[in-house]
Design an enzyme around this catalytic site. Structure first.
Site, PDB file in Angstrom:
ATOM      1  N   LYS A  55       0.900  -1.317  -0.097  1.00 40.42           N
ATOM      2  CA  LYS A  55      -0.016  -0.062  -0.049  1.00 40.42           C
ATOM      3  C   LYS A  55       0.807   1.189   0.002  1.00 40.42           C
ATOM      4  O   LYS A  55       1.833   1.267   0.789  1.00 40.42           O
ATOM      5  CB  LYS A  55      -0.889   0.085   1.191  1.00 40.42           C
ATOM      6  N   ASP A  77      -2.271  10.315   4.115  1.00 41.65           N
ATOM      7  CA  ASP A  77      -3.756   9.620   4.314  1.00 41.65           C
ATOM      8  C   ASP A  77      -4.312  10.672   5.150  1.00 41.65           C
ATOM      9  O   ASP A  77      -4.369  10.610   6.327  1.00 41.65           O
ATOM     10  CB  ASP A  77      -3.707   8.407   4.853  1.00 41.65           C
ATOM     11  N   LYS A 100      -9.958  12.900   8.729  1.00 39.68           N
ATOM     12  CA  LYS A 100      -9.608  12.300   9.946  1.00 39.68           C
ATOM     13  C   LYS A 100      -9.480  13.313  11.147  1.00 39.68           C
ATOM     14  O   LYS A 100      -9.093  14.749  10.793  1.00 39.68           O
ATOM     15  CB  LYS A 100      -8.022  11.820  10.134  1.00 39.68           C
ATOM     16  N   ASP A 130       1.985   6.230   5.761  1.00 37.66           N
ATOM     17  CA  ASP A 130       0.820   5.281   4.933  1.00 37.66           C
ATOM     18  C   ASP A 130       1.359   4.579   3.624  1.00 37.66           C
ATOM     19  O   ASP A 130       0.554   3.778   2.966  1.00 37.66           O
ATOM     20  CB  ASP A 130      -0.502   5.954   4.748  1.00 37.66           C
ATOM     21  N   ASP A 152     -11.857   7.225   3.904  1.00 40.10           N
ATOM     22  CA  ASP A 152     -10.654   7.061   4.920  1.00 40.10           C
ATOM     23  C   ASP A 152     -10.286   5.528   4.651  1.00 40.10           C
ATOM     24  O   ASP A 152      -9.337   5.143   5.184  1.00 40.10           O
ATOM     25  CB  ASP A 152     -10.900   7.544   6.230  1.00 40.10           C
ATOM     26  N   GLU A 208      -9.220   3.954   2.304  1.00 41.42           N
ATOM     27  CA  GLU A 208      -8.632   4.117   1.124  1.00 41.42           C
ATOM     28  C   GLU A 208      -7.780   3.084   0.348  1.00 41.42           C
ATOM     29  O   GLU A 208      -7.636   2.770  -0.605  1.00 41.42           O
ATOM     30  CB  GLU A 208      -8.205   5.461   0.630  1.00 41.42           C
ATOM     31  N   ARG A 247      -7.661  -0.211   1.120  1.00 40.13           N
ATOM     32  CA  ARG A 247      -8.268  -1.504   0.468  1.00 40.13           C
ATOM     33  C   ARG A 247      -8.646  -1.142  -1.076  1.00 40.13           C
ATOM     34  O   ARG A 247      -8.664  -2.240  -1.871  1.00 40.13           O
ATOM     35  CB  ARG A 247      -9.443  -1.853   1.236  1.00 40.13           C
TER      36      ARG A 247
HETATM   37  N1  BES Z   1      -4.130   4.101   7.108  1.00 34.76           N
HETATM   38  C1  BES Z   1      -5.275   4.081   7.726  1.00 34.76           C
HETATM   39  C2  BES Z   1      -4.918   2.999   8.972  1.00 34.76           C
HETATM   40  C3  BES Z   1      -4.432   3.541  10.291  1.00 34.76           C
HETATM   41  C4  BES Z   1      -4.788   4.397  10.992  1.00 34.76           C
HETATM   42  C5  BES Z   1      -3.004   2.984  10.419  1.00 34.76           C
HETATM   43  C6  BES Z   1      -4.245   4.789  12.149  1.00 34.76           C
HETATM   44  C7  BES Z   1      -2.204   3.520  11.627  1.00 34.76           C
HETATM   45  C8  BES Z   1      -2.949   4.593  12.280  1.00 34.76           C
HETATM   46  C9  BES Z   1      -6.341   3.715   6.968  1.00 34.76           C
HETATM   47  O1  BES Z   1      -6.496   4.178   5.639  1.00 34.76           O
HETATM   48  C10 BES Z   1      -7.377   3.955   7.697  1.00 34.76           C
HETATM   49  O2  BES Z   1      -7.770   5.159   7.638  1.00 34.76           O
HETATM   50  N2  BES Z   1      -8.456   2.902   8.002  1.00 34.76           N
HETATM   51  C11 BES Z   1      -9.563   3.549   8.739  1.00 34.76           C
HETATM   52  C12 BES Z   1     -10.680   2.389   8.145  1.00 34.76           C
HETATM   53  C13 BES Z   1     -11.948   2.596   8.747  1.00 34.76           C
HETATM   54  C14 BES Z   1     -12.507   4.054   8.130  1.00 34.76           C
HETATM   55  C15 BES Z   1     -12.876   1.492   8.268  1.00 34.76           C
HETATM   56  C16 BES Z   1      -9.395   3.033  10.423  1.00 34.76           C
HETATM   57  O3  BES Z   1      -8.524   2.309  10.601  1.00 34.76           O
HETATM   58  O4  BES Z   1      -9.901   4.075  11.022  1.00 34.76           O
HETATM   59 ZN    ZN Z   2      -4.656   4.643   4.801  1.00 32.96          ZN
HETATM   60 MN    MN Z   3      -7.630   6.011   5.626  1.00 25.32          MN
END
Ligand code: BES
Ligand code: ZN
Ligand code: MN
Length: 498
Positions: free
Chosen positions: A266, A271, A278, A289, A348, A350, A352
């Site tokens: 990825k 992000d 966020k 990210d 968010d 994104e 996947r």
């Molecule tokens: N890059 C983030 C995951 C992440 C968040 C990694 C904080 C490390 C610390 C990912 O893109 C994301 O935002 N995931 C969301 C998914 C949710 C919206 C279903 C998450 O984990 O909150």
């Molecule tokens: Zn992300």
């Molecule tokens: Mn995200």
């Protein structure tokens, strides 16, 4: 940095030098190998061991100054539980400790019992990796010279018998290559996102391919992505003025008839969450990210540098995720390369989406297996902490291999459940699948989503907790920031998968 072996510690006499020596828990007498040191050092150490409150706990550091020398006493805990993992930590900690004392040359004294505990080649790898990673520093934006760490120049090793040296030296060379690649990945992660753009990562891949002629690079831009129908990657990229890239690195150095193993990383260079923005707190850490993509690049670097006899492909879908007037929105439906449609319920989620197109692209190789690495979910990171990446796979063979490779690499991996129930949670009323699965099992529903786009043996590693040190928390063996997690694991997979 260069390594050398020394037969006697005579040469240390008088020289401004640091010596690292292991001390066991509650050890009150001079370790056998210390008898090689000058007399004054021996008596100072002996005195320190009996009269100080130094316990010899694993990772504890003590220091004495006999004459002009500095002797660092590195606590290793109980001898019987001093395994590869703790040895790595102790050596990394001790070398960073010496470096913090503004020394760029040191001698590491290895006890005979320690050396005989390992095979010489893996021990060489372990030591070079520990010193390389332990002394890594990201100082290019610091202007105060006092705050910059020294690059280690020379390390002398004492205690490796002549008959083991060749194998040991081979290990050192490999370990150095691995550490250099890991530290390269850490640089990419730590760079500010204004610098580390998709274009920058593509240039790094191109540089690598130039360095290794057998490594082939292809960088797809927006137009090519459109032609291929990568609607999910393009959807995420729509909000950013930075052009997205799809980077392909191909290393075909195995039998012609053998299908490749494909690594997917990825590559979100920042992000923000997009329209589903966020919260501000720690949003800066979302520059990390892209650590999955960087790890794939780092692994390809090692694979090329060590001339691995295998066919391996690295795929790095790379873009920013930003909100703007042109950004994709919740409610949008994106069409992936394979034709499957995705309802976006949260911009968010994104990672996947861009991985979905990459997993579709991987099909063209008829891969033996695909392993993806992604900083995919906060849920996984909160649950696993910095100790393990979450492993998801519906294929026993691939899962077993990933666990084996992680063990060989000294990287933590823990398998988590991936159930048909998780797949049900990502079915969409409006399209084929939706990009969030609700409140429960966030890491597993993300994996279940990815699974929808695979048609080959596959495993997913959620490295959200392991790719960088959260809250910029430094450890004595690992400075704050990107960790380079996954590089060594992928290299072991590529080497062993024949
Ligand atoms: N890059 C983030 C995951 C992440 C968040 C990694 C904080 C490390 C610390 C990912 O893109 C994301 O935002 N995931 C969301 C998914 C949710 C919206 C279903 C998450 O984990 O909150
Ligand atoms: Zn992300
Ligand atoms: Mn995200």
């Amino acid at each position: 940095m260069t390594y050398s072996f020394c037969k006697t510690l005579e040469e240390l006499k008088g020289e401004q030098n640091s010596v690292i020596i292991f001390i066991e828990k509650n050890q009150k007498t001079l370790p056998r190998e210390a008898r090689e040191l000058p007399e004054v050092a021996q008596s100072t150490i002996a005195n320190f061991l009996t009269s100080s409150d130094f316990k010899g706990e694993v990772g504890e550091m003590g220091v004495v100054y006999p004459g002009k020398q500095r002797v660092v006493l590195a606590g290793i805990g109980e001898r019987k539980s001093f395994d590869a993992q703790s040895a790595w930590k102790v050596i990394a900690t001790a070398s960073q400790y010496v470096q913090n004392k503004k020394q760029d040359v040191f001698t590491l004294i290895l006890p005979a019992w320690f050396v005989s505990k390992f095979k010489p080649e893996p021990l060489g790898v372990l030591i070079a990796k520990a010193i390389g990673m332990g002394t890594y520093h990201f100082d290019q934006y610091k202007t105060d010279p006092e705050r910059k760490s020294l690059a280690i120049k020379r390390v002398a090793l004492f205690g490796v018998e002549g008959r083991y040296r060749r194998a040991f030296e081979r290990g050192l060379t490999t370990g150095q290559i691995v550490a250099d690649a890991i530290n390269h990945v850490r640089d990419l992660g730590n760079l500010p996102p204004i610098e580390m753009t998709p274009t920058y990562l593509a240039k790094e891949a191109e540089k690598l391919a130039k360095q290794f002629p057998k490594l082939k690079v292809t960088v797809l831009g927006r137009e090519e992505m459109k032609k291929l129908g990568m609607g999910a990657l393009l959807g995420v990229a729509a909000g950013s003025v930075q052009p997205p890239v799809f980077i392909v690195l191909e290393w075909m150095n195995g039998a012609k008839t053998k299908k490749p193993i494909v690594f997917v990383g990825k590559g979100i260079t920042f992000d923000s969450g997009g329209i589903s923005i966020k919260p501000g707190e720690q949003m800066d850490e979302m520059k990390y990210d892209m650590c999955g993509a960087a790890a794939v690049l780092g692994a390809m670097r090692v694979i090329a540098a060590t001339n691995v006899k295998n066919n391996v492909v690295g795929l790095m879908p790379t873009t920013e995720n930003l909100p703007s007037g042109s950004a994709y929105r919740p409610g949008d439906i994106l069409r992936t390369m394979g034709g499957k449609t995705i309802e976006v319920l949260n911009t968010d989620a994104e990672g996947r989406l861009i991985l979905a197109d990459a997993l579709c692209y991987a099909k063209k190789y008829e891969p033996r297996a695909v392993v993806d690495l992604a900083t995919l979910t906060g849920a996984c990171a909160f649950f696993m902490g910095p100790w393990h990446a979450g492993l998801f796979s519906d294929n026993e063979d691939v899962a077993r291999r990933v666990v084996g490779a992680a063990k060989a690499a000294g990287e933590g991996v823990w398998r988590l459940p991936l159930l048909p129930e998780h797949s049900k949670l990502v079915k969409s009323e409006m399209a084929d699948v939706k990009n969030i699965g609700g409140r429960i099992s966030g890491a597993a529903t993300a994996a279940a989503f990815l699974k929808e786009f695979t048609s080959y043996p596959w495993a997913h590693l959620d490295i959200a907790g392991t790719a960088w040190t959260w809250n910029m928390k430094a450890e004595p063996w690992m400075r704050a920031g990107a960790t380079g997690y996954g590089v060594h694991l992928l290299v072991e997979l590529a080497r062993e998968w024949n």
